[in-house]
Write a protein that holds these residues in place. Structure first.
Motif, PDB file in Angstrom:
ATOM      1  N   ARG A   1     142.679  45.635  48.492  1.00  0.00           N
ATOM      2  CA  ARG A   1     141.643  46.460  49.450  1.00  0.00           C
ATOM      3  C   ARG A   1     140.993  47.017  48.305  1.00  0.00           C
ATOM      4  NH1 ARG A   1     145.571  48.514  52.371  1.00  0.00           N
ATOM      5  NH2 ARG A   1     145.102  50.575  51.577  1.00  0.00           N
ATOM      6  N   LEU A   2     139.569  47.024  48.380  1.00  0.00           N
ATOM      7  CA  LEU A   2     138.824  47.722  47.299  1.00  0.00           C
ATOM      8  C   LEU A   2     139.218  49.172  47.055  1.00  0.00           C
ATOM      9  CD1 LEU A   2     136.483  47.548  45.620  1.00  0.00           C
ATOM     10  CD2 LEU A   2     134.919  48.185  47.466  1.00  0.00           C
ATOM     11  N   ASP A   3     139.575  49.872  48.323  1.00  0.00           N
ATOM     12  CA  ASP A   3     139.998  51.267  48.172  1.00  0.00           C
ATOM     13  C   ASP A   3     141.258  51.668  47.107  1.00  0.00           C
ATOM     14  OD1 ASP A   3     141.716  50.439  50.019  1.00  0.00           O
ATOM     15  OD2 ASP A   3     141.800  52.058  51.252  1.00  0.00           O
ATOM     16  N   ARG A   4     142.237  50.507  47.370  1.00  0.00           N
ATOM     17  CA  ARG A   4     143.420  50.591  46.529  1.00  0.00           C
ATOM     18  C   ARG A   4     143.102  50.220  45.333  1.00  0.00           C
ATOM     19  NH1 ARG A   4     148.867  47.177  47.899  1.00  0.00           N
ATOM     20  NH2 ARG A   4     149.856  47.301  45.624  1.00  0.00           N
ATOM     21  N   ILE A   5     142.167  49.346  44.814  1.00  0.00           N
ATOM     22  CA  ILE A   5     141.825  49.075  43.515  1.00  0.00           C
ATOM     23  C   ILE A   5     141.141  50.130  42.826  1.00  0.00           C
ATOM     24  CG2 ILE A   5     140.171  47.579  41.983  1.00  0.00           C
ATOM     25  CD1 ILE A   5     140.883  45.316  44.160  1.00  0.00           C
ATOM     26  N   THR A   6     140.010  50.825  43.566  1.00  0.00           N
ATOM     27  CA  THR A   6     139.458  52.080  43.280  1.00  0.00           C
ATOM     28  C   THR A   6     140.474  53.203  42.724  1.00  0.00           C
ATOM     29  OG1 THR A   6     137.732  51.659  44.544  1.00  0.00           O
ATOM     30  CG2 THR A   6     137.602  53.727  43.687  1.00  0.00           C
ATOM     31  N   SER A   7     141.402  53.395  43.544  1.00  0.00           N
ATOM     32  CA  SER A   7     142.648  54.298  43.451  1.00  0.00           C
ATOM     33  C   SER A   7     143.184  54.069  41.917  1.00  0.00           C
ATOM     34  CB  SER A   7     143.545  54.541  44.576  1.00  0.00           C
ATOM     35  OG  SER A   7     144.600  55.290  44.226  1.00  0.00           O
ATOM     36  N   ALA A   8     143.488  52.636  41.658  1.00  0.00           N
ATOM     37  CA  ALA A   8     144.381  52.452  40.446  1.00  0.00           C
ATOM     38  C   ALA A   8     143.488  52.595  39.357  1.00  0.00           C
ATOM     39  CB  ALA A   8     144.519  51.004  40.521  1.00  0.00           C
ATOM     40  N   ILE A   9     142.139  52.402  39.522  1.00  0.00           N
ATOM     41  CA  ILE A   9     141.170  52.534  38.438  1.00  0.00           C
ATOM     42  C   ILE A   9     140.982  54.026  38.177  1.00  0.00           C
ATOM     43  CG2 ILE A   9     138.921  52.470  37.866  1.00  0.00           C
ATOM     44  CD1 ILE A   9     138.652  49.513  39.148  1.00  0.00           C
ATOM     45  N   LYS A  10     140.904  54.802  38.958  1.00  0.00           N
ATOM     46  CA  LYS A  10     141.072  56.322  38.517  1.00  0.00           C
ATOM     47  C   LYS A  10     142.056  56.777  37.993  1.00  0.00           C
ATOM     48  CE  LYS A  10     138.283  57.711  42.534  1.00  0.00           C
ATOM     49  NZ  LYS A  10     138.352  58.582  44.022  1.00  0.00           N
ATOM     50  N   GLU A  11     143.232  56.435  38.201  1.00  0.00           N
ATOM     51  CA  GLU A  11     144.393  56.352  37.438  1.00  0.00           C
ATOM     52  C   GLU A  11     144.448  55.903  36.102  1.00  0.00           C
ATOM     53  OE1 GLU A  11     149.317  55.794  38.081  1.00  0.00           O
ATOM     54  OE2 GLU A  11     148.247  55.885  39.724  1.00  0.00           O
ATOM     55  N   GLY A  12     143.869  54.717  36.422  1.00  0.00           N
ATOM     56  CA  GLY A  12     143.399  54.181  34.889  1.00  0.00           C
ATOM     57  C   GLY A  12     142.582  54.747  33.800  1.00  0.00           C
TER      58      GLY A  12
END
Length: 234
Positions: free
Chosen positions: A212-223
């Protein structure tokens, strides 16, 4: 004599470009360059011990493959961590793998399927002491071996490009995944392939790869946090 010398020179030049390409690709994948950062070609050439010509060839290749960005008159830049781009790449990966497993249903050899099941058995459901980097490498190996059974080399080439472009996010995402579940899904796909059961293979792969886009967005913030406040990632 001169012709042979020219051939040797070309081989040597190609070898230098390939080496520089691989070094820069690893740096781009791991975001050793900061997102949006302009690359200083002079400093890179000095750091890598090469002239500007092979460096520029390698940079152009990485730009074509989506690892860097090029702006005329400004130069080469590290790509941003863009959630929509990563989401699109996951969709592309899912489409590729589903199309390839449909081909593999018809083309895969039983001995290759058994070898992939043995690979799953050997690597096991337990992550053990493996780092997220090692776990992603194992996962990529599994999916590439699965796709290879389609007999379509161009699909496999594209998958390897996609895998490399989402690898940084996958390193982060891997820490949130239950490996026992993912390995069970891997096994279900391979057993479905062995049974020539297309519906099972497609259904499991869709669920397995989907993000899901929200899961990817969350991973990117951590990135971004890891890039600007780096910690050892083992």
């Amino acid at each position: 004599m001169n012709s042979q010398a020219g051939i040797n020179l070309d081989i040597s030049s190609d070898s230098i470009v390939d080496r520089v390409y691989e070094q820069l690709k690893a740096m781009a994948i791991s975001y050793e360059f900061k997102p949006g950062e302009r690359l200083n070609e002079g400093e890179l050439a000095k750091r890598l011990g090469v002239s500007r010509t092979p460096l520029r060839e390698a940079l152009n290749r990485l730009n074509t493959e989506g690892f860097l960005r090029f702006t005329p008159g400004k130069g080469f830049f590290c790509r941003e961590l863009d959630a929509h781009e990563i989401f699109d790449l996951y969709e592309l990966r899912k489409s590729l793998e589903i199309a390839s497993v449909r081909l593999a249903i018809k083309r895969a050899k039983d001995e290759d399927i058994d070898a992939l099941l043995a690979f799953l058995q050997a690597t096991g459901p337990d992550p053990g002491e493996r780092s997220s980097v090692e776990l992603v490498e194992l996962d990529e190996t599994f999916h590439e071996r699965l796709m290879a059974m389609s007999g379509n080399a161009e699909m496999l080439r594209v998958l390897r490009n996609v895998n490399a472009r989402i690898r940084f996010v996958r390193w982060i995402d891997m820490d949130r995944i239950n490996r026992s579940n993912t390995q069970a899904e891997h096994r279900a796909v391979v057993e479905g392939l062995k049974a020539r059961d297309e519906e099972t293979c497609v259904t499991v792969l869709e669920k397995h790869i989907d993000r899901r886009l929200d899961r990817i967005t969350s991973a990117i913030k951590e990135g971004y946090a890891q890039i600007y406040m780096p910690a050892a990632r083992g």
